[in-house]
Design an enzyme around this catalytic site. Sequence first.
Site, mmCIF file in Angstrom:
data_model
loop_
_atom_site.group_PDB
_atom_site.id
_atom_site.type_symbol
_atom_site.label_atom_id
_atom_site.label_comp_id
_atom_site.label_asym_id
_atom_site.label_seq_id
_atom_site.Cartn_x
_atom_site.Cartn_y
_atom_site.Cartn_z
ATOM 1 N N GLY A 222 0.789 -1.220 0.000
ATOM 2 C CA GLY A 222 0.000 0.000 0.000
ATOM 3 C C GLY A 222 0.820 1.267 0.000
ATOM 4 O O GLY A 222 0.244 2.363 -0.006
ATOM 5 N N ASP A 223 2.147 1.158 0.048
ATOM 6 C CA ASP A 223 3.020 2.328 0.006
ATOM 7 C C ASP A 223 4.256 1.959 -0.808
ATOM 8 O O ASP A 223 4.236 0.956 -1.515
ATOM 9 C CB ASP A 223 3.363 2.795 1.418
ATOM 10 C CG ASP A 223 3.607 4.304 1.500
ATOM 11 O OD1 ASP A 223 4.240 4.845 0.571
ATOM 12 O OD2 ASP A 223 3.189 4.937 2.493
ATOM 13 N N ASP A 224 5.340 2.714 -0.686
ATOM 14 C CA ASP A 224 6.499 2.505 -1.556
ATOM 15 C C ASP A 224 6.972 1.047 -1.542
ATOM 16 O O ASP A 224 7.068 0.421 -0.481
ATOM 17 C CB ASP A 224 7.654 3.395 -1.106
ATOM 18 C CG ASP A 224 7.318 4.881 -1.206
ATOM 19 O OD1 ASP A 224 6.347 5.233 -1.901
ATOM 20 O OD2 ASP A 224 8.035 5.681 -0.573
#
Length: 406
Positions: A222-224
């Site tokens: 959900g992020d980098d």
Amino acid sequence: TCSGVVPMSDRVDRISIADFGGVGDGRTLNTKAFREAVYRIQHLARPGGTLLHVPPGVYLTESFNLTSHMTLYLASGAVIKATQDTSNWPLIAPLPSYGRGRERPGGRYVSFIHGDGLQDVIITGENGTIDGQGDVWWNMWRQRTLSFTRPNLVELVNSRDIIISNVVFQNSPFWNIHPVYCSNVVVRNVTILAPVDSPNTDGIDPDSSSNVCIEDSYISVGDDVVSVKSGWDEYGIAYGRPSSNITIRRLTGSSPFAGIAIGSEMSGGIENVLVENVNLYKVGIGIHVKTNSGRGAFIRNITVSDVYVEDARKGIKISGDVGDHPDDGYDPNALPVVTGILVKDMRGTNVQQAGLIRGIKNSPFTGLCLSNVNLHGEDPWSCSDVSGAAFKVSPSPCSELTSVSD
């Protein structure tokens, strides 16, 4: 290849979590079993270390620490699952290079699997799973009821000679794998999974660490996908430990944010990063170098090559106005120096904007080189406060990058 960066230790001494009362029924709490097994490894200190075998089954447990000269081995079908009872989750001090918890002031919840001051640690197996059951934490974040910063799934601090391989990591409460103040770290052949809407579930975040090699892995979070860091504003400047000699290769990843990120917390400096042979799908930004006024330090000698991006808002973003600050004590005149970034042999399809490069007015980004970059962006490049060169770039790059002919 990362082979040889850290030698794989063959442990003669082997024990099973079952020897300490471990029960893999998905209901029994196994905290005591894991902590006693690690205590045994630490205090018996067998020559060559000890392998802790986790047989097939679902082993529910609270957080536990690793120790030096230890292999945590997950058999096929083995799942180490974090309890969702957060009421007595241990707190630890903030990292000195951050000065506070990353998302809340004060301390932070200890990672699910944690280690501090260790050497010769291996987490591996037959693609067993470490499951953070993070949705309870994500919901606290969404409802703004967190008292402290959420726990990472695996964090190793002040440690060296680390291998993490052949394990599935999923549903981390916060960042998945976080080596910080570490050296000689290999992460390879791992799978990291989290829902696309799970907040801050970065895949792998090397942080103020050196000689780190990440390769041959699949990461959908959900992020980098991967984010190289080195501390936050005045705290990172004071701690002064850069991330250096980082290799990232042969990854496939997906994220609503960045595929490969450098920063934005980079106040100890980031240098000598090699990214190659990376395939990114359904990402917000393919390659994102990010910093801000107040960060200080430097980002330099970054090489990115052989990258494919499909379905992205931006192919490349290099920006000096990204990220928040820990408190009001940062110095807005501590300007980062960004120089020596080479992006070559990168192509993309269905990329909305090929690139956005926004330097800092009083500290322009220099030495940026784009070579053989074809991103088919619908929107034109946008640049300011940057200088460098471009060769075989499509769509045509911004005028700040001098076109180099054959």
